[in-house]
Design a protein around this motif. Sequence first.
Motif: not given
Length: 63
Positions: A16, A19-20, A23, A25-26, A30, A34
């Motif tokens: 997960n 993937e973020k 993409n 997405e962070l 963050e 992560q």
Amino acid sequence: MATETKYEDAVRQLENIVEKLENNELGIDEMSKQLKKAQQLIKLCKDRLTKTDAEIQKILTDN
């Protein structure tokens, strides 16, 4: 992260996070959080694999 995280759950969490990251997405804050979590999950997985390997080797040499 719970001390009794199952190996499979740790792998799913890592997937997960990857993937973020892939993409975008962070945000930067963050992302840092992560990546630290991913580092802990990788250590957990490595430790579990090492322990399991040692247990398997012991079983094989005892027989």
